[in-house]
Write a protein that holds these residues in place. Sequence first.
Motif, PDB file in Angstrom:
ATOM      1  N   THR A 115       0.818  -1.218   0.000  1.00 39.02           N
ATOM      2  CA  THR A 115       0.000   0.000   0.000  1.00 39.02           C
ATOM      3  C   THR A 115       0.852   1.269   0.000  1.00 39.02           C
ATOM      4  O   THR A 115       0.404   2.314  -0.466  1.00 39.02           O
ATOM      5  N   ALA A 137      -0.860  -1.952  -4.419  1.00 42.42           N
ATOM      6  CA  ALA A 137      -2.081  -1.283  -3.947  1.00 42.42           C
ATOM      7  C   ALA A 137      -1.794   0.150  -3.499  1.00 42.42           C
ATOM      8  O   ALA A 137      -2.481   0.690  -2.641  1.00 42.42           O
ATOM      9  N   TYR A 147      -4.719   2.903  -3.349  1.00 41.37           N
ATOM     10  CA  TYR A 147      -5.985   2.552  -2.704  1.00 41.37           C
ATOM     11  C   TYR A 147      -5.989   2.966  -1.236  1.00 41.37           C
ATOM     12  O   TYR A 147      -4.954   2.979  -0.575  1.00 41.37           O
ATOM     13  N   GLU A 175     -11.325  -1.883  -1.636  1.00 39.82           N
ATOM     14  CA  GLU A 175     -11.153  -1.492  -3.027  1.00 39.82           C
ATOM     15  C   GLU A 175     -10.285  -2.483  -3.783  1.00 39.82           C
ATOM     16  O   GLU A 175     -10.320  -2.527  -5.023  1.00 39.82           O
ATOM     17  N   CYS A 176      -9.507  -3.264  -3.037  1.00 41.89           N
ATOM     18  CA  CYS A 176      -8.547  -4.159  -3.656  1.00 41.89           C
ATOM     19  C   CYS A 176      -8.157  -5.246  -2.659  1.00 41.89           C
ATOM     20  O   CYS A 176      -8.071  -4.985  -1.460  1.00 41.89           O
TER      21      CYS A 176
END
Length: 295
Positions: A114, A119, A122, A235-236
């Motif tokens: 992230t 990702a 997101y 979202e993912c």
Amino acid sequence: MVFIGIDLGGTNIKGVLVNELGEVLKQHYIPTKDDPDGLWRGNVLSMVRYFQNYWQQPIAAVGLSAPGLPDVSNQCISFLPNRLPGLENFVWADYLGLPTSVVNDAHAALMAETSFGAAKNYQHVVLLTLGTGVGGGILIHGKLYQGLSQMAGHLGHITVNATDDECSIAGLPGSLEYAIGNYSIERRSRGRFTSTWELVEAYRAGDVFATYLWLNSVRSLAVALCSIVNALSPECIVLARGITLADDALFEPLRQFMDIYEWRPGGKSTPLVQAHFGDMAGAIGAAGFALQRNV
């Protein structure tokens, strides 16, 4: 600004020096040399000194990824029985002389993806690590969600078959970790396979029993993911480590099972992606966690 990320394992200590963009400026490995007196902690200090000598400029902070549950302020690991003596309740910032944030190793894998990886863009993400067991992490509004006692994200311990007598560490029957984790493959295959890789290769070769066993495991994973989607609506979803390297042997049947079971109002499905980072994910994620807490 630059950050040190360290992934502390029972066998090796992996370290990276990264900048705010997630660019790895230097990486380093040293053996952990686990011992009952906790002398192994000196190897972590040696890792930090190595990067300080290399960079020759101020380092903003250290992120340390480790097994176990961190304390509420992420200064130390507060709970990890029977492994790495001397880790529990050891405050690393005092020892290393730098601001140090401690994070669970599966949570670190999430932070790698992230902060800098698959990702990155997101705000709401779920990650599962698929290896010996099944771990995970949850990102909500761009922040790692750790929950009470920093236990959030132990997604391998959710139940996918309540009538199964097999239990995970958490004591629940029919865990996802049992259904697809490498630790249980010999028992699930009645001794025929000693690793998930052997199972996947037999599946690719068209073996009937392997096909049944593998697809049943993947179906359990799909059911778990769809349940997570219903509960958290991310979202993912990112899948990391271990059997994700099986590529289409995993992702193709998994997506087909998701097509069957996922609730998709308005036709919107949840993106399912493979993690970007491999061996150094824990160290890179620890650096990302430190960055998030110190910028």
